[in-house]
Enzyme design. Structure first.
Site, mmCIF file in Angstrom:
data_model
loop_
_atom_site.group_PDB
_atom_site.id
_atom_site.type_symbol
_atom_site.label_atom_id
_atom_site.label_comp_id
_atom_site.label_asym_id
_atom_site.label_seq_id
_atom_site.Cartn_x
_atom_site.Cartn_y
_atom_site.Cartn_z
ATOM 1 N N THR A 80 28.639 58.934 20.001
ATOM 2 C CA THR A 80 28.305 60.076 19.147
ATOM 3 C C THR A 80 27.041 60.727 19.707
ATOM 4 O O THR A 80 26.127 60.041 20.167
ATOM 5 C CB THR A 80 28.078 59.648 17.676
ATOM 6 O OG1 THR A 80 27.211 58.522 17.641
ATOM 7 C CG2 THR A 80 29.376 59.301 16.985
ATOM 8 N N ALA A 81 27.002 62.035 19.626
ATOM 9 C CA ALA A 81 25.940 62.805 20.264
ATOM 10 C C ALA A 81 24.655 62.793 19.434
ATOM 11 O O ALA A 81 24.675 62.539 18.233
ATOM 12 C CB ALA A 81 26.423 64.243 20.456
ATOM 13 N N SER A 108 27.015 58.301 24.420
ATOM 14 C CA SER A 108 27.555 59.663 24.559
ATOM 15 C C SER A 108 26.933 60.370 25.752
ATOM 16 O O SER A 108 25.739 60.231 26.037
ATOM 17 C CB SER A 108 27.264 60.466 23.294
ATOM 18 O OG SER A 108 27.536 61.840 23.511
ATOM 19 N N GLN A 129 30.206 57.418 28.089
ATOM 20 C CA GLN A 129 31.205 58.458 27.794
ATOM 21 C C GLN A 129 30.899 59.703 28.613
ATOM 22 O O GLN A 129 29.757 60.133 28.727
ATOM 23 C CB GLN A 129 31.164 58.784 26.298
ATOM 24 C CG GLN A 129 32.175 59.852 25.894
ATOM 25 C CD GLN A 129 31.519 61.213 25.692
ATOM 26 O OE1 GLN A 129 30.441 61.305 25.144
ATOM 27 N NE2 GLN A 129 32.176 62.273 26.149
ATOM 28 N N TYR A 131 31.780 63.790 29.546
ATOM 29 C CA TYR A 131 32.419 65.107 29.493
ATOM 30 C C TYR A 131 32.296 65.681 30.891
ATOM 31 O O TYR A 131 31.298 65.428 31.580
ATOM 32 C CB TYR A 131 31.686 66.035 28.518
ATOM 33 C CG TYR A 131 31.990 65.782 27.054
ATOM 34 C CD1 TYR A 131 33.294 65.749 26.595
ATOM 35 C CD2 TYR A 131 30.967 65.608 26.139
ATOM 36 C CE1 TYR A 131 33.571 65.529 25.251
ATOM 37 C CE2 TYR A 131 31.233 65.388 24.793
ATOM 38 C CZ TYR A 131 32.542 65.355 24.361
ATOM 39 O OH TYR A 131 32.824 65.137 23.039
ATOM 40 N N THR A 157 36.237 61.511 27.752
ATOM 41 C CA THR A 157 36.756 62.157 26.533
ATOM 42 C C THR A 157 37.540 63.399 26.933
ATOM 43 O O THR A 157 37.020 64.290 27.607
ATOM 44 C CB THR A 157 35.603 62.518 25.582
ATOM 45 O OG1 THR A 157 34.943 61.306 25.218
ATOM 46 C CG2 THR A 157 36.108 63.204 24.324
ATOM 47 N N ARG A 166 33.936 74.248 14.087
ATOM 48 C CA ARG A 166 33.323 73.560 12.940
ATOM 49 C C ARG A 166 32.597 74.600 12.112
ATOM 50 O O ARG A 166 31.570 75.142 12.526
ATOM 51 C CB ARG A 166 32.387 72.477 13.448
ATOM 52 C CG ARG A 166 33.140 71.487 14.353
ATOM 53 C CD ARG A 166 32.229 70.684 15.205
ATOM 54 N NE ARG A 166 32.992 69.876 16.148
ATOM 55 C CZ ARG A 166 32.445 69.065 17.027
ATOM 56 N NH1 ARG A 166 31.136 68.927 17.088
ATOM 57 N NH2 ARG A 166 33.207 68.390 17.862
ATOM 58 N N LYS A 229 39.685 58.759 26.372
ATOM 59 C CA LYS A 229 39.486 58.812 24.911
ATOM 60 C C LYS A 229 40.008 60.133 24.367
ATOM 61 O O LYS A 229 39.596 61.203 24.821
ATOM 62 C CB LYS A 229 37.998 58.692 24.585
ATOM 63 C CG LYS A 229 37.648 58.888 23.120
ATOM 64 C CD LYS A 229 36.192 58.568 22.857
ATOM 65 C CE LYS A 229 35.799 58.698 21.405
ATOM 66 N NZ LYS A 229 35.594 60.084 20.967
ATOM 67 N N SER A 251 42.450 58.483 19.481
ATOM 68 C CA SER A 251 41.375 59.114 18.700
ATOM 69 C C SER A 251 41.677 60.588 18.468
ATOM 70 O O SER A 251 42.204 61.265 19.350
ATOM 71 C CB SER A 251 40.064 58.991 19.496
ATOM 72 O OG SER A 251 39.058 59.808 18.953
ATOM 73 N N HIS A 253 38.968 62.267 17.506
ATOM 74 C CA HIS A 253 37.570 62.689 17.604
ATOM 75 C C HIS A 253 36.940 62.859 16.207
ATOM 76 O O HIS A 253 36.182 63.788 15.964
ATOM 77 C CB HIS A 253 37.483 63.999 18.398
ATOM 78 C CG HIS A 253 36.175 64.249 19.089
ATOM 79 N ND1 HIS A 253 36.062 64.363 20.456
ATOM 80 C CD2 HIS A 253 34.918 64.433 18.623
ATOM 81 C CE1 HIS A 253 34.808 64.604 20.787
ATOM 82 N NE2 HIS A 253 34.090 64.646 19.698
HETATM 83 C C1 LIG Z 1 28.428 63.271 14.746
HETATM 84 C C2 LIG Z 1 29.500 62.896 15.734
HETATM 85 C C3 LIG Z 1 29.272 63.099 17.080
HETATM 86 C C4 LIG Z 1 30.244 62.744 18.021
HETATM 87 N N1 LIG Z 1 29.957 62.897 19.339
HETATM 88 C C5 LIG Z 1 30.862 62.478 20.263
HETATM 89 C C6 LIG Z 1 30.555 62.564 21.635
HETATM 90 O O1 LIG Z 1 29.468 62.970 22.046
HETATM 91 N N2 LIG Z 1 31.505 62.173 22.501
HETATM 92 C C7 LIG Z 1 32.712 61.700 22.102
HETATM 93 O O2 LIG Z 1 33.549 61.358 22.940
HETATM 94 N N3 LIG Z 1 33.026 61.585 20.785
HETATM 95 C C8 LIG Z 1 32.126 61.970 19.869
HETATM 96 N N4 LIG Z 1 32.420 61.824 18.536
HETATM 97 C C9 LIG Z 1 33.698 61.217 18.125
HETATM 98 C C10 LIG Z 1 33.562 59.689 17.927
HETATM 99 O O3 LIG Z 1 33.400 59.041 19.169
HETATM 100 C C11 LIG Z 1 34.809 59.085 17.269
HETATM 101 O O4 LIG Z 1 35.940 59.441 18.007
HETATM 102 C C12 LIG Z 1 34.992 59.526 15.827
HETATM 103 O O5 LIG Z 1 33.780 59.480 15.119
HETATM 104 C C13 LIG Z 1 35.958 58.616 15.073
HETATM 105 O O6 LIG Z 1 37.198 59.191 15.030
HETATM 106 P P1 LIG Z 1 38.493 58.479 15.708
HETATM 107 O O7 LIG Z 1 38.776 57.254 14.931
HETATM 108 O O8 LIG Z 1 39.563 59.474 15.614
HETATM 109 O O9 LIG Z 1 38.119 58.196 17.114
HETATM 110 C C14 LIG Z 1 31.466 62.187 17.593
HETATM 111 C C15 LIG Z 1 31.691 61.977 16.224
HETATM 112 C C16 LIG Z 1 30.726 62.308 15.304
HETATM 113 C C17 LIG Z 1 30.991 62.068 13.840
HETATM 114 C C1 LIG Z 2 28.854 69.708 22.694
HETATM 115 C C2 LIG Z 2 28.545 68.445 21.911
HETATM 116 C C3 LIG Z 2 29.729 67.619 21.691
HETATM 117 C C4 LIG Z 2 29.417 66.364 20.959
HETATM 118 C C5 LIG Z 2 30.654 65.910 20.278
HETATM 119 O O1 LIG Z 2 31.531 65.396 20.906
HETATM 120 C C6 LIG Z 2 30.831 66.165 18.875
HETATM 121 O O2 LIG Z 2 29.962 66.771 18.237
HETATM 122 O O3 LIG Z 2 31.899 65.784 18.348
#
Ligand SMILES: Cc1cc2nc3c(=O)[nH]c(=O)nc-3n(C[C@H](O)[C@H](O)[C@H](O)COP(=O)(O)O)c2cc1C
Ligand SMILES: CCCCC(=O)C(=O)O
Length: 315
Positions: A80-81, A108, A129, A131, A157, A166, A229, A251, A253
C-alpha cells in the site's frame, strides 16, 4: 471511542478521527460507484464458518511457506502506498510489524520510505511491488535497488495502467507526497490544478502500453521470482502460468481500480476450483476468512508443495 480498540474495524474510526480528510478518503475509498468495494466486504461476510468439534486444538500451527520463506500464517502484508501520510515512521514501522509477526511485507513502489531505509530497519522478509513507468530506466533502477537490498521477489502490479477513478480523490484534489525513492529522478508534482493530482501523476508516468510481451524485459533485468498481482480471470491465470511467472496474486486492488469487477474472494474460489489453476503459487491479499473458503489442507498444500508441480490431482 472508549479505551483501546478490541476489534480491527475500530481502527477505521480512529483513523477517520486522526487523519486529514484528504488522506483518510484516499485510504478508505474505492473506484467510481464503489460497487466492488461493497462486494469485497459483503462477499467475505457471506462466508459462514462451519466448525468441527472435538478436535485437539491445544497446539495450532498455521505456518506456511511462500516462495521458500516460512511465515507464521498464510497472511502477508499487501503493498500500500504512502504510509507516512498516516504515521511519521511510514513503511519502516510496517516492516517492523511484519518482522514481529513473522510474515512477509510487500513494499509498495509508491512507498514514502526508501527501499534502503526499509531494508535496514529490521529483518522482515520483504518483496518489492513494481509499477512500470514510461521511463523504464527508473523502474529498472528500483528493481536493481530492491535486489541489492535483499528483497526476495518482485510483485508486478498489472491492474493499474491508469489509476482508477476515485471520486473522493477528485473532489479533494488529492496530492501525492514526494517519494524519496525517486529523488532526482521524477517528481510527483503535476502541472494540474483540477481533480486528483495523484491520478494526473499516474497518467503522466505509468506505462499504459505495458503488456504480456514486456514481461521479457522484467525477466531480463532481474533474477528474483516474479509474481503478477491483479489477476481476476481464469484466462489470465492460464496466460500467467504459460509465460512462466513464479506466482499470481488474485486481486481487484481493494476495488480501487476497475469498478464492477467481482469480489476478489469470489474469483479466488473460481480459480482454485478450476483444475488448471492449481499450478504455481496462488496468494491472496485479503485473507481474513480464507481458510473457511478453501479446504485448509489444500491451501497449505498449494503454498507449501506446489512449485512447478501440477496440482490438479488434488481436486
Ligand atoms: C490505501 C491503499 C493503497 C494501495 N496502494 C497499492 C500500491 O501502491 N500498490 C499495489 O500494488 N496495491 C496497492 N493497494 C492494493 C492492495 O495491495 C490490496 O490489493 C488491496 O488493499 C486488497 O484488495 P485485494 O484483496 O483485492 O487484493 C493499495 C490499497 C489501499 C487500500
Ligand atoms: C499512483 C499511486 C498508486 C498507489 C495505489 O496503488 C493505490 O492508491 O491504490
Amino acid at each position: 471511542m472508549e479505551g483501546e480498540p478490541v476489534n480491527v474495524n475500530e481502527f477505521q474510526e480512529l483513523a477517520r478521527l486522526a487523519l486529514p480528510k484528504m488522506y483518510y478518503d484516499y485510504y478508505d475509498g474505492g473506484a467510481e460507484d464503489q460497487y466492488t468495494l461493497k462486494e469485497n466486504v459483503e462477499s467475505f461476510r457471506k462466508i459462514a464458518l462451519r466448525p468441527r468439534i472435538l478436535v485437539d486444538v491445544s497446539r495450532i500451527d498455521l505456518s506456511t511457506i511462500i516462495l521458500g520463506h516460512r511465515i507464521s500464517a498464510p497472511i502477508m502484508i499487501a503493498p500500500t502506498a504512502f504510509h507516512k501520510l498516516a504515521h511519521p515512521q511510514g513503511e519502516v514501522a510496517t516492516a517492523r510489524a511484519a518482522a514481529a509477526s513473522n510474515t512477509i511485507m510487500v513494499l509498495s513502489y509508491m512507498s514514502t520510505c526508501t527501499v534502503e531505509e526499509v531494508a535496514s530497519s529490521c529483518n522482515a522478509v520483504r518483496f518489492f511491488q513494481l509499477y512500470v513507468y514510461k521511463r523504464r530506466d527508473i523502474s529498472a533502477q528500483l528493481v536493481h535497488r530492491a535486489e541489492r537490498n535483499g528483497y526476495k521477489a518482485i510483485v508486478l502490479t498489472v491492474d493499474a495502467p491508469r489509476l482508477g477513478r476515485r471520486e473522493a480523490d477528485i473532489k479533494n484534489k488529492m496530492i501525492a507526497p514526494q517519494l524519496n525513492n525517486f529523488e532526482g529522478l521524477i517528481s510527483t508534482k503535476v502541472d494540474h490544478d483540477e481533480g486528483s493530482n495523484l491520478e494526473a501523476f499516474a497518467k503522466g508516468t505509468f506505462d499504459a502500453s505495458f503488456c504480456w510481451r514486456d514481461l521479457g524485459w522484467l525477466r531480463a533485468i532481474t533474477n528474483l521470482p516474479i509474481l503478477i498481482k491483479g489477476v481476476l480471470t481464469r484466462e489470465d491465470a492460464i496466460k500467467a502460468m504459460e509465460v512462466g511467472v513464479d506466482g499470481i496474486i488474485v486481486s481487484n486492488h481493494g476495488a480501487r481500480q476497475l469498478d464492477y469487477t467481482p469480489a476478489t474472494i469470489c474469483v479466488l474460489e473460481e480459480l482454485l476450483n478450476h483444475e488448471t489453476y492449481a499450478l504455481g503459487h496462488v496468494l491472496q491479499t485479503s485473507l481474513f476468512r480464507l481458510f473457511t473458503l478453501l479446504e485448509e489442507k489444500f491451501l497449505f498444500s498449494l503454498m507449501e508443495e506446489c512449485g512447478e508441480e501440477q496440482m490438479s490431482s488434488r481436486h
